[in-house]
Write an enzyme that holds these catalytic residues in place. Structure first.
Site, PDB file in Angstrom:
ATOM      1  N   ASN A 207      54.299 -15.397 -26.208  1.00  0.00           N
ATOM      2  CA  ASN A 207      54.312 -16.723 -26.401  1.00  0.00           C
ATOM      3  C   ASN A 207      55.066 -16.998 -27.903  1.00  0.00           C
ATOM      4  O   ASN A 207      55.129 -16.031 -28.928  1.00  0.00           O
ATOM      5  CB  ASN A 207      53.375 -17.560 -26.072  1.00  0.00           C
ATOM      6  N   ASP A 276      47.306 -16.914 -20.429  1.00  0.00           N
ATOM      7  CA  ASP A 276      46.230 -16.958 -19.227  1.00  0.00           C
ATOM      8  C   ASP A 276      46.300 -15.953 -18.216  1.00  0.00           C
ATOM      9  O   ASP A 276      45.527 -15.911 -17.559  1.00  0.00           O
ATOM     10  CB  ASP A 276      46.672 -18.590 -18.804  1.00  0.00           C
ATOM     11  N   PHE A 324      41.481 -25.155 -29.307  1.00  0.00           N
ATOM     12  CA  PHE A 324      42.425 -25.891 -29.923  1.00  0.00           C
ATOM     13  C   PHE A 324      43.211 -26.117 -28.281  1.00  0.00           C
ATOM     14  O   PHE A 324      42.581 -25.620 -27.477  1.00  0.00           O
ATOM     15  CB  PHE A 324      43.655 -24.860 -30.506  1.00  0.00           C
ATOM     16  N   LYS A 338      40.163 -30.588 -21.107  1.00  0.00           N
ATOM     17  CA  LYS A 338      39.885 -29.114 -21.509  1.00  0.00           C
ATOM     18  C   LYS A 338      38.406 -28.988 -22.226  1.00  0.00           C
ATOM     19  O   LYS A 338      37.569 -28.128 -21.958  1.00  0.00           O
ATOM     20  CB  LYS A 338      40.928 -28.597 -22.431  1.00  0.00           C
ATOM     21  N   LYS A 342      35.263 -26.466 -20.957  1.00  0.00           N
ATOM     22  CA  LYS A 342      34.929 -25.291 -21.969  1.00  0.00           C
ATOM     23  C   LYS A 342      33.676 -25.614 -22.551  1.00  0.00           C
ATOM     24  O   LYS A 342      32.967 -24.947 -22.847  1.00  0.00           O
ATOM     25  CB  LYS A 342      36.136 -25.125 -22.798  1.00  0.00           C
TER      26      LYS A 342
END
Ligand code: PMT
Length: 401
Positions: A207, A276, A324, A338, A342
């Site tokens: 990425n 991912d 992040f 998120k 998490k």
């Protein structure tokens, strides 16, 4: 960083030719810089250049009525908030270690109560000589900081340790010396950069993460006195001063490195862009066009990578864990989901659809998303500014720990 008063002391070695570049870097950071030269330094660098770049007269002589009239040598020693010696020759290190004061620079170094940072530069055999090694050890034991010397080709034709560190590196070390050590005694684990997932022996899926955001956090944590471990994915960024770097390629390798360092860390900040998914069965050689089926299509089967952040949050104990979130829409909502999923202490959300923030660029616009649903939106800042804001929040969490 607030502008500070820095005395740049230059001794007589070939590396003195880099002093103007170093001076410019310090001035660019906003500091007020005065220069002091040993008699030998003048052979390698022009006082007029230093005077023009610093906007200050250059000190060279201990007992010159004119020079002492403007600011005497004790006044100069008291004026400095940091004395930077670059380059520091073997001779000057020896004088410093043994308290000699036979010229302006060595006298100011004996008189000052400011922190001292030295950037040695000399022949490899001079640096490794037991006399120099002992002098350096004496200076370290008195709290003098060192940057370099680095290894490489030396002006004398030898190869090895002895090169003065590059001016940008010395400027980083100056910033580290001047920052308050609010994270002293803390071990901070930072991840940065993108991961690369192998398709075959030469191709990867990766990425656009440059690593700049995570490297800025690692640099700021080191400036604040933390012991910093940086697990870096794919990134060409230079290792920040005082940071231990572990390079990894894939998400699986990043997981392994993070888990190995996690136990000893008190603060974990995960700025890496972890893939991912990864190809289920990477080829161990280069795939050729001839390998393709007649359809000309190659179908890659992807499997999910482990979620490292979620995994460490499950056993975070009293550690502070910051994640992040790279989002392209519904930035805050997605980051809140998120964070709940998490279980970290704080999520730093950034809108990666913006061209002036997020991936690759030097700036970022982030929103701090807290577990109690509160959000704090920051303006567009340099990534070093975002790092400082983030660590200010982390330090507050730490006091509540
Ligand atoms: O590197 P730069 O060019 O400076 O760009 C900075 C950045 C945009 C990459 C950075 O600011 C950023 O947003 N990093 C997180 C990117 C990301 O992977 O976000 P995410 O929303 O997919 O992941 C959420 C969090 O889980 C992240 O902390 C990530 O490190 C972590 N994660 C994700 C997937 C996975 N398998 N394991 C993880 O630990």
């Amino acid at each position: 960083m607030d502008p500070r008063r820095i005395l740049l002391a230059i001794s007589g070695g070939i590396a003195a030719y880099k002093a103007p570049e170093l001076l410019r870097a310090l001035r660019k950071a906003g500091h007020d810089v005065r220069c002091a030269l040993t008699p030998e330094a003048e052979r390698f660098v022009s006082p007029l250049v230093l005077q023009s770049l610093s906007g200050r007269s250059v000190r060279r002589n201990l007992f010159d009525a004119g020079e002492e009239g403007e600011i005497d040598h004790i006044g100069l020693a008291d004026w400095a908030e940091l004395v930077l010696v670059a380059p520091a020759t073997a001779n000057l290190l020896a004088k410093m270690a043994h308290g000699l004061a036979d010229d302006l620079v060595s006298t100011v170094l004996l008189a000052t109560r400011a922190p001292v940072l030295v950037a040695p530069a000399m022949n490899v055999n001079m640096w490794s000589h037991p006399a120099t090694a002992t002098n350096a050890a004496i200076l370290r034991s008195r709290g003098v900081s060192f940057v370099g010397p680095d290894a490489g080709e030396l002006a004398c034709g030898w190869e090895g340790l002895g090169r003065m560190s590059e001016p940008a590196r010395i400027a980083e070390a100056v910033a580290a010396c001047l920052t308050s050590k609010s994270l002293a005694g803390e071990r901070v684990l930072v991840t940065a950069g993108g991961t690369a997932e192998a398709i075959d022996s030469v191709r990867t899926i990766t990425n656009r993460s440059s690593g700049k955001m995570g490297f800025a956090i690692a640099a700021e944590a080191a400036r604040r006195g933390a012991e910093v471990v940086l697990v870096a994915g794919i990134s060409t960024q230079p290792t920040p001063f005082g940071v231990r770097r572990i390079d990894v390629g894939s998400a699986l390798a990043m997981r392994e490195a993070v888990l190995a360092e996690f136990e000893a860390a008190g603060i974990v900040i995960k700025a890496a862009a972890v893939a991912d998914f990864r190809p289920a069965a990477p080829a161990d050689r280069k795939l050729k066009k001839e390998d393709l089926p007649e359809s000309g299509r190659l179908t890659l089967e992807l499997v999910q990578n482990p979620d490292i952040l979620a995994e460490i949050c499950l056993r975070k104990g009293d550690r502070i864990v910051v994640g992040f979130a790279a989002e392209s829409h519904d930035v805050v909502g997605a980051a809140q989901r998120k964070l709940a999923r998490k279980g970290c202490d704080l999520i730093v959300a950034n809108d990666i659809s913006r061209r002036d923030a997020g991936f690759e660029v030097d700036q970022n616009a982030v929103v701090f998303v807290w577990p109690d649903q509160q959000v704090e939106e920051l303006p567009l800042l340099d990534k070093s500014g975002v790092a400082a804001q983030l660590l200010d929040r982390v330090e507050k969490l730490r006091t509540r720990r």
